[in-house]
Design a protein around this motif. Structure first.
Motif, PDB file in Angstrom:
ATOM      1  N   SER A  96       0.813  -1.216   0.000  1.00 16.29           N
ATOM      2  CA  SER A  96       0.000   0.000   0.000  1.00 16.29           C
ATOM      3  C   SER A  96       0.844   1.261   0.000  1.00 16.29           C
ATOM      4  N   LEU A  97       2.024   1.190   0.608  1.00 16.44           N
ATOM      5  CA  LEU A  97       2.855   2.381   0.773  1.00 16.44           C
ATOM      6  C   LEU A  97       3.666   2.712  -0.471  1.00 16.44           C
ATOM      7  N   GLN A  98       4.493   1.780  -0.929  1.00 15.70           N
ATOM      8  CA  GLN A  98       5.378   2.085  -2.056  1.00 15.70           C
ATOM      9  C   GLN A  98       5.057   1.254  -3.300  1.00 15.70           C
ATOM     10  N   GLY A  99       3.907   0.587  -3.277  1.00 13.45           N
ATOM     11  CA  GLY A  99       3.400  -0.079  -4.473  1.00 13.45           C
ATOM     12  C   GLY A  99       2.197   0.699  -4.960  1.00 13.45           C
ATOM     13  N   GLN A 100       1.023   0.357  -4.447  1.00 12.84           N
ATOM     14  CA  GLN A 100      -0.209   1.057  -4.815  1.00 12.84           C
ATOM     15  C   GLN A 100      -0.169   2.524  -4.426  1.00 12.84           C
ATOM     16  N   GLY A 101       0.505   2.834  -3.326  1.00 11.00           N
ATOM     17  CA  GLY A 101       0.574   4.218  -2.855  1.00 11.00           C
ATOM     18  C   GLY A 101       1.199   5.159  -3.865  1.00 11.00           C
ATOM     19  N   VAL A 102       2.193   4.678  -4.595  1.00  9.24           N
ATOM     20  CA  VAL A 102       2.837   5.507  -5.613  1.00  9.24           C
ATOM     21  C   VAL A 102       1.838   5.850  -6.713  1.00  9.24           C
ATOM     22  N   GLY A 103       1.027   4.848  -7.064  1.00 13.28           N
ATOM     23  CA  GLY A 103       0.011   5.096  -8.080  1.00 13.28           C
ATOM     24  C   GLY A 103      -0.985   6.155  -7.638  1.00 13.28           C
ATOM     25  N   ARG A 104      -1.344   6.138  -6.357  1.00  9.85           N
ATOM     26  CA  ARG A 104      -2.278   7.136  -5.844  1.00  9.85           C
ATOM     27  C   ARG A 104      -1.675   8.537  -5.913  1.00  9.85           C
ATOM     28  N   VAL A 105      -0.404   8.653  -5.575  1.00 11.29           N
ATOM     29  CA  VAL A 105       0.258   9.961  -5.650  1.00 11.29           C
ATOM     30  C   VAL A 105       0.333  10.436  -7.100  1.00 11.29           C
ATOM     31  N   ALA A 106       0.692   9.539  -8.011  1.00  8.68           N
ATOM     32  CA  ALA A 106       0.792   9.902  -9.426  1.00  8.68           C
ATOM     33  C   ALA A 106      -0.564  10.313  -9.989  1.00  8.68           C
ATOM     34  N   GLU A 107      -1.611   9.601  -9.609  1.00 12.19           N
ATOM     35  CA  GLU A 107      -2.961   9.954 -10.064  1.00 12.19           C
ATOM     36  C   GLU A 107      -3.357  11.338  -9.563  1.00 12.19           C
ATOM     37  N   ALA A 108      -3.055  11.616  -8.313  1.00  6.81           N
ATOM     38  CA  ALA A 108      -3.380  12.928  -7.750  1.00  6.81           C
ATOM     39  C   ALA A 108      -2.591  14.032  -8.436  1.00  6.81           C
ATOM     40  N   ALA A 109      -1.327  13.751  -8.767  1.00  7.99           N
ATOM     41  CA  ALA A 109      -0.499  14.732  -9.466  1.00  7.99           C
ATOM     42  C   ALA A 109      -1.074  15.038 -10.847  1.00  7.99           C
ATOM     43  N   LYS A 110      -1.500  13.996 -11.531  1.00  6.52           N
ATOM     44  CA  LYS A 110      -2.088  14.169 -12.861  1.00  6.52           C
ATOM     45  C   LYS A 110      -3.376  14.974 -12.772  1.00  6.52           C
ATOM     46  N   ALA A 111      -4.230  14.638 -11.793  1.00  4.94           N
ATOM     47  CA  ALA A 111      -5.498  15.338 -11.629  1.00  4.94           C
ATOM     48  C   ALA A 111      -5.294  16.805 -11.263  1.00  4.94           C
ATOM     49  N   ALA A 112      -4.190  17.082 -10.559  1.00  7.31           N
ATOM     50  CA  ALA A 112      -3.900  18.463 -10.147  1.00  7.31           C
ATOM     51  C   ALA A 112      -3.318  19.291 -11.283  1.00  7.31           C
ATOM     52  N   GLY A 113      -2.989  18.641 -12.403  1.00  5.50           N
ATOM     53  CA  GLY A 113      -2.433  19.362 -13.542  1.00  5.50           C
ATOM     54  C   GLY A 113      -0.934  19.549 -13.500  1.00  5.50           C
ATOM     55  N   ALA A 114      -0.244  18.759 -12.687  1.00  6.35           N
ATOM     56  CA  ALA A 114       1.218  18.868 -12.617  1.00  6.35           C
ATOM     57  C   ALA A 114       1.835  18.579 -13.979  1.00  6.35           C
ATOM     58  N   GLN A 115       2.866  19.335 -14.310  1.00  7.20           N
ATOM     59  CA  GLN A 115       3.544  19.163 -15.602  1.00  7.20           C
ATOM     60  C   GLN A 115       4.715  18.193 -15.528  1.00  7.20           C
ATOM     61  N   ALA A 116       5.153  17.879 -14.318  1.00  3.35           N
ATOM     62  CA  ALA A 116       6.278  16.955 -14.161  1.00  3.35           C
ATOM     63  C   ALA A 116       6.064  16.114 -12.910  1.00  3.35           C
ATOM     64  N   PHE A 117       6.484  14.866 -12.986  1.00  4.84           N
ATOM     65  CA  PHE A 117       6.372  13.954 -11.849  1.00  4.84           C
ATOM     66  C   PHE A 117       7.638  13.108 -11.801  1.00  4.84           C
ATOM     67  N   VAL A 118       8.328  13.142 -10.691  1.00  2.72           N
ATOM     68  CA  VAL A 118       9.533  12.325 -10.501  1.00  2.72           C
ATOM     69  C   VAL A 118       9.263  11.357  -9.361  1.00  2.72           C
ATOM     70  N   HIS A 119       9.476  10.083  -9.627  1.00  2.00           N
ATOM     71  CA  HIS A 119       9.316   9.069  -8.587  1.00  2.00           C
ATOM     72  C   HIS A 119      10.680   8.522  -8.209  1.00  2.00           C
ATOM     73  N   VAL A 120      10.981   8.550  -6.904  1.00  6.90           N
ATOM     74  CA  VAL A 120      12.254   8.038  -6.406  1.00  6.90           C
ATOM     75  C   VAL A 120      12.074   6.574  -6.029  1.00  6.90           C
ATOM     76  N   SER A 121      12.652   5.704  -6.842  1.00 10.86           N
ATOM     77  CA  SER A 121      12.594   4.264  -6.603  1.00 10.86           C
ATOM     78  C   SER A 121      13.905   3.838  -5.951  1.00 10.86           C
ATOM     79  N   ALA A 122      14.509   2.762  -6.402  1.00 11.24           N
ATOM     80  CA  ALA A 122      15.771   2.307  -5.818  1.00 11.24           C
ATOM     81  C   ALA A 122      16.456   1.336  -6.761  1.00 11.24           C
ATOM     82  N   LEU A 123      17.788   1.342  -6.753  1.00 10.99           N
ATOM     83  CA  LEU A 123      18.518   0.290  -7.458  1.00 10.99           C
ATOM     84  C   LEU A 123      18.090  -1.058  -6.875  1.00 10.99           C
ATOM     85  N   GLY A 124      17.943  -2.042  -7.718  1.00 16.79           N
ATOM     86  CA  GLY A 124      17.537  -3.352  -7.232  1.00 16.79           C
ATOM     87  C   GLY A 124      16.044  -3.574  -7.255  1.00 16.79           C
ATOM     88  N   ALA A 125      15.274  -2.572  -7.706  1.00 12.56           N
ATOM     89  CA  ALA A 125      13.834  -2.767  -7.850  1.00 12.56           C
ATOM     90  C   ALA A 125      13.599  -3.949  -8.783  1.00 12.56           C
TER      91      ALA A 125
END
Length: 321
Positions: A96-125
């Motif tokens: 929920s936190l760093q799987g589905q949760g990331v999708g929720r943040v990205a969806e909210a960013a898109k709905a808010a009209g953000a022009q850029a979105f950077v997601h910090v993942s990790a080596l070894g994903a």
């Protein structure tokens, strides 16, 4: 230009989701120096209050946000120009936190009209990993791109800095213990300076057309083993502990037997991640493709380890790190 930095983010409102931690506070300083306005979004925004003196009046906002509660995310991202998602953990409900949760943040960013979105993942994903941390990091990348196709994914290696919990943990150990066990001495790491990683994200935000939809590996300029790292830290701290390099079988057994205890130095999952190493694959563009020349650990180590010498800055100075 201001203080030698390009003001290429002048006036842009950037939300840092999960921005009160180690990386978030360094990233905040980078973005502020480039003219951005910041909204630090965190469950505990007060942990980032130390950033206040770095901005001008009204340049930094703090908003209580919980990615497990979508309505708080939507409210926090209202009116933003760009979003950086830094939320991550090693334990808890990682799906929920760093799987589905990331999708929720990205969806909210898109709905808010953000022009850029950077997601910090990790080596070894790795979507096929049996370690929840690595698996959910990969799932988070997929969720981010599904909701925000022009998102930029960055996969940093272990981040180091003067105020980190990585080098300082080892520095404290070599200063206190006459004998120090080294887990996974042959495991390879490619640590990256936190300010270099922050600059890379700043560059991605400044030019989303060039970097959107791409994944970058943020790693330092040198690959070192855990054994070598411990030796270098001990030398920089002018300490001479006996470093006992444990065989993998012993390290694995120790993690399995004690990892469940509160405060244990290493869990089974952490041991698996360590054994696998933390280096760039070379199959994806690196930090240089984001316009950053990474700086080596040796450039800083002797100075940062001063606090762990017997007499601090008045003690003997290591000739090199």
């Amino acid at each position: 230009m201001a203080n030698g930095r390009t003001r290429d983010l002048e006036g842009m409102l950037v939300a840092l989701v999960g921005g009160s931690g180690f990386f978030g506070t360094h990233l905040a300083q980078e973005l502020l120096s480039r003219g951005a306005r910041l909204r630090v979004c965190s469950r505990h925004p007060e942990r980032a209050f130390r950033l206040r003196p770095l901005g001008t009046l009204g340049q930094i906002q703090f908003v209580a946000t919980d990615v497990m509660k979508p309505h708080t995310v939507a409210a926090a991202l209202t009116g933003v120009d760009a979003v950086v998602n830094l939320v991550g953990a090693f334990a808890g409900d990682l799906d929920s936190l760093q799987g589905q949760g990331v999708g929720r943040v990205a969806e909210a960013a898109k709905a808010a009209g953000a022009q850029a979105f950077v997601h910090v993942s990790a080596l070894g994903a790795d979507a096929g990993s049996d370690v929840p941390y690595a698996r959910t990091k990969a799932e988070g990348e997929k969720a981010a791109l599904a909701a925000f196709p022009t998102a930029t994914i960055v996969r940093p290696s272990i981040l180091f800095g003067e105020d980190d919990n990585f080098l300082n943990m080892f520095g404290a150990l070599v200063a206190k213990l006459p004998v120090l066990p080294v887990f996974g001495p042959a495991a390879k790491l490619q640590p990256v300076f936190v300010d270099d990683a922050a600059e890379a994200i700043g560059n991605a935000l400044a030019d989303p057309r060039a970097h959107g939809g791409k994944t970058y590996e943020l790693a330092g300029p040198e690959v070192i083993t855990m054994g070598e790292l411990n030796r270098r830290i001990a030398k920089a701290a002018d300490r001479t502990p006996v470093l006992v390099e444990l065989p993998d079988a012993v390290s694995g057994a120790f993690a399995a037997l004690t990892g469940w205890l509160p405060g244990a130095p290493m869990s089974t999952d952490q041991w698996k991640l360590l054994k696998a190493g933390n280096v760039a694959s070379g199959t994806l563009p690196g930090i240089e493709a984001l316009g950053v020349t990474p700086r080596p650990l040796g450039l800083f180590l002797a100075r940062w380890m001063t606090r762990f010498r017997k007499f601090g800055r008045f003690g003997a100075r290591a000739k090199s790190a």
